[in-house]
Design a protein around this motif. Structure first.
Motif, PDB file in Angstrom:
ATOM      1  N   TYR A 149       0.814  -1.213   0.000  1.00 50.91           N
ATOM      2  CA  TYR A 149       0.000   0.000   0.000  1.00 50.91           C
ATOM      3  C   TYR A 149       0.847   1.262   0.000  1.00 50.91           C
ATOM      4  CZ  TYR A 149      -4.036  -2.949   0.923  1.00 50.91           C
ATOM      5  OH  TYR A 149      -5.012  -3.899   0.831  1.00 50.91           O
ATOM      6  N   GLY A 150       2.154   1.111   0.110  1.00 47.38           N
ATOM      7  CA  GLY A 150       3.010   2.287   0.029  1.00 47.38           C
ATOM      8  C   GLY A 150       3.936   2.418   1.219  1.00 47.38           C
ATOM      9  N   ALA A 151       4.830   3.410   1.117  1.00 54.06           N
ATOM     10  CA  ALA A 151       5.792   3.654   2.185  1.00 54.06           C
ATOM     11  C   ALA A 151       5.078   4.222   3.407  1.00 54.06           C
ATOM     12  CB  ALA A 151       6.863   4.628   1.695  1.00 54.06           C
ATOM     13  N   ASN A 152       5.634   3.910   4.583  1.00 53.31           N
ATOM     14  CA  ASN A 152       5.018   4.386   5.823  1.00 53.31           C
ATOM     15  C   ASN A 152       5.861   5.418   6.553  1.00 53.31           C
ATOM     16  OD1 ASN A 152       6.979   2.506   6.389  1.00 53.31           O
ATOM     17  ND2 ASN A 152       5.776   1.329   7.850  1.00 53.31           N
ATOM     18  N   GLU A 174      10.930   8.461   0.428  1.00 57.87           N
ATOM     19  CA  GLU A 174       9.915   7.568   0.978  1.00 57.87           C
ATOM     20  C   GLU A 174      10.581   6.280   1.419  1.00 57.87           C
ATOM     21  OE1 GLU A 174       6.828   6.969  -1.857  1.00 57.87           O
ATOM     22  OE2 GLU A 174       5.815   8.860  -1.394  1.00 57.87           O
ATOM     23  N   VAL A 175      10.261   5.843   2.640  1.00 57.47           N
ATOM     24  CA  VAL A 175      10.865   4.642   3.220  1.00 57.47           C
ATOM     25  C   VAL A 175       9.762   3.654   3.569  1.00 57.47           C
ATOM     26  CG1 VAL A 175      12.319   3.725   5.066  1.00 57.47           C
ATOM     27  CG2 VAL A 175      12.764   6.013   4.158  1.00 57.47           C
ATOM     28  N   SER A 176       9.951   2.411   3.170  1.00 52.48           N
ATOM     29  CA  SER A 176       9.028   1.334   3.512  1.00 52.48           C
ATOM     30  C   SER A 176       9.714   0.433   4.538  1.00 52.48           C
ATOM     31  CB  SER A 176       8.652   0.526   2.273  1.00 52.48           C
ATOM     32  OG  SER A 176       7.793  -0.541   2.595  1.00 52.48           O
ATOM     33  N   ALA A 177       9.143   0.354   5.751  1.00 55.03           N
ATOM     34  CA  ALA A 177       9.776  -0.388   6.841  1.00 55.03           C
ATOM     35  C   ALA A 177       8.764  -1.289   7.532  1.00 55.03           C
ATOM     36  CB  ALA A 177      10.392   0.574   7.856  1.00 55.03           C
ATOM     37  N   VAL A 221       3.809   8.205   7.946  1.00 61.31           N
ATOM     38  CA  VAL A 221       2.608   8.500   7.172  1.00 61.31           C
ATOM     39  C   VAL A 221       1.448   7.914   7.967  1.00 61.31           C
ATOM     40  CG1 VAL A 221       1.454   8.223   4.951  1.00 61.31           C
ATOM     41  CG2 VAL A 221       3.951   8.366   5.050  1.00 61.31           C
ATOM     42  N   ARG A 222       0.757   8.778   8.710  1.00 59.93           N
ATOM     43  CA  ARG A 222      -0.162   8.329   9.750  1.00 59.93           C
ATOM     44  C   ARG A 222      -1.267   7.427   9.227  1.00 59.93           C
ATOM     45  NH1 ARG A 222      -0.674   9.598  14.833  1.00 59.93           N
ATOM     46  NH2 ARG A 222       0.938  11.190  14.606  1.00 59.93           N
ATOM     47  N   GLN A 223      -1.860   7.757   8.069  1.00 60.12           N
ATOM     48  CA  GLN A 223      -2.982   6.951   7.603  1.00 60.12           C
ATOM     49  C   GLN A 223      -2.558   5.527   7.280  1.00 60.12           C
ATOM     50  OE1 GLN A 223      -1.738   9.618   6.155  1.00 60.12           O
ATOM     51  NE2 GLN A 223      -1.867   9.610   3.907  1.00 60.12           N
TER      52      GLN A 223
END
Length: 321
Positions: free
Chosen positions: A19-22, A201-204, A256-258
């Motif tokens: 769903y994307g980076a957080n 953008e970082v995905s963790a 990214v809160r949502q």
């Protein structure tokens, strides 16, 4: 079931990364906050940049193995063939990096934007490559397809026209459909911003927030030394963001809160469901064994009566079974 409940969190979390980076990393620009008629105003917004050479430091933090991917961005505005404004975004598509630890990692939008549907091929990140990927709306406006040419003029480049080869058309269902994606190095060269990026953008992989994580949101200073160590050594989204700020000077990392809140809610419900199933399995096993032992006791009623007649205690018979 207990083993599955302990492992299901990471598996679901990896699926949710589609769903994307957080985590979003932006420059921390020193500015005096202004407010005009109740509206916040930051005159330096969008004027700061991060050094591109520091991005491999993301894989040196304490939770570096939880960082699944990252992609930098640099944005500009160009003029299309019809003199209309076209947003241009420079990024890494699938770039191989050597991090300070000596490991080799691959970063770019191809790894963190798995829901993008690309008709064609991804551009290369090699030097001198001028192939681009256009959004679906841009492709429709200029009747573009894979193999066509797109002419763009960048204001910062003296208004010179550049003919770029379209390698693919991306459909993402968002603002990406209105943009043109170009190699980061090319856009840096054209805008005179060599070695600079606007955001990352970082995905963790993270764990759901608990009472300690919510307390840390009020301020790290509110944590005791032991609480800080526990928070720092736990993969909360805020603790990973804190470590990113330590690794990259002048950077501000925020969740990214949502996306983070949705992941936490889904993971919490999935783990609760697996725990209830594990308890149900334990209860079913207990009932099954209890029924089996009850049947065995009824079958041995004559032997039990004989033992009781000879003076055996009830505790002795219980231990026997």
């Amino acid at each position: 079931m207990l083993s599955v409940s302990l492992d299901i969190g990471d598996k679901v979390n990896r699926e949710l990364k589609s769903y994307g980076a957080n985590i979003l990393v932006t420059p921390e620009v020193e500015a005096i906050p202004l407010e005009l008629e109740g509206v916040g105003f930051d005159p330096l917004a969008g004027q700061g940049y991060l050094p591109e050479e520091k991005l491999p430091e993301l894989k040196t933090i304490f939770w570096r193995h939880n960082v699944l991917g990252f992609a930098p961005y640099l944005k500009a505005r160009a003029q299309g063939p019809d003199a209309a404004v076209v947003p241009v975004t420079g990024t890494w598509f699938s770039k191989t990096l050597v991090v300070p630890t000596g490991e080799t990692v691959t970063a770019g939008v191809k790894g963190i934007k798995s829901w993008w549907w690309v008709d064609g091929a991804w551009p290369e990140d090699s030097d001198g490559d001028t192939s681009v990927m256009v959004g679906q709306a841009v492709a429709t406006r200029y009747s573009l397809a894979q193999g066509d040419s797109l002419r763009l003029a960048l204001p910062g480049d003296g208004g010179h026209d550049h003919t770029l080869l379209v390698s693919g058309v991306v459909s993402a269902g968002g603002e990406e459909d209105e943009q043109v994606f170009v190699p980061l190095a090319w856009l840096q060269e054209m805008t005179g911003l060599r070695g600079k990026v606007a955001q990352v953008e970082v995905s963790a992989l993270t764990m759901p927030k608990n009472a300690l994580a919510r307390k840390a949101e009020e301020g790290i200073d509110s944590l005791s030394r032991q609480e800080f160590e526990t928070w720092y050594c736990s993969p909360y989204v805020d603790s990973i963001a804190f470590q990113i700020e330590e690794a990259i000077p002048g950077a501000r990392a925020r969740s990214v809160r949502q996306i983070a809140e949705s992941e936490g809610a889904i993971l919490g419900k999935v783990q609760l469901l697996m725990a209830l199933l594990a308890l149900g399995a334990v209860a079913s096993s207990a009932l099954g064994i209890s029924s089996l032992m009850g049947a065995v006791a009824l079958e041995r009623s004559r032997e039990i009566g004989l033992l009781k007649a000879l003076g055996a205690h009830s505790s002795s018979l219980t231990w026997l079974f």
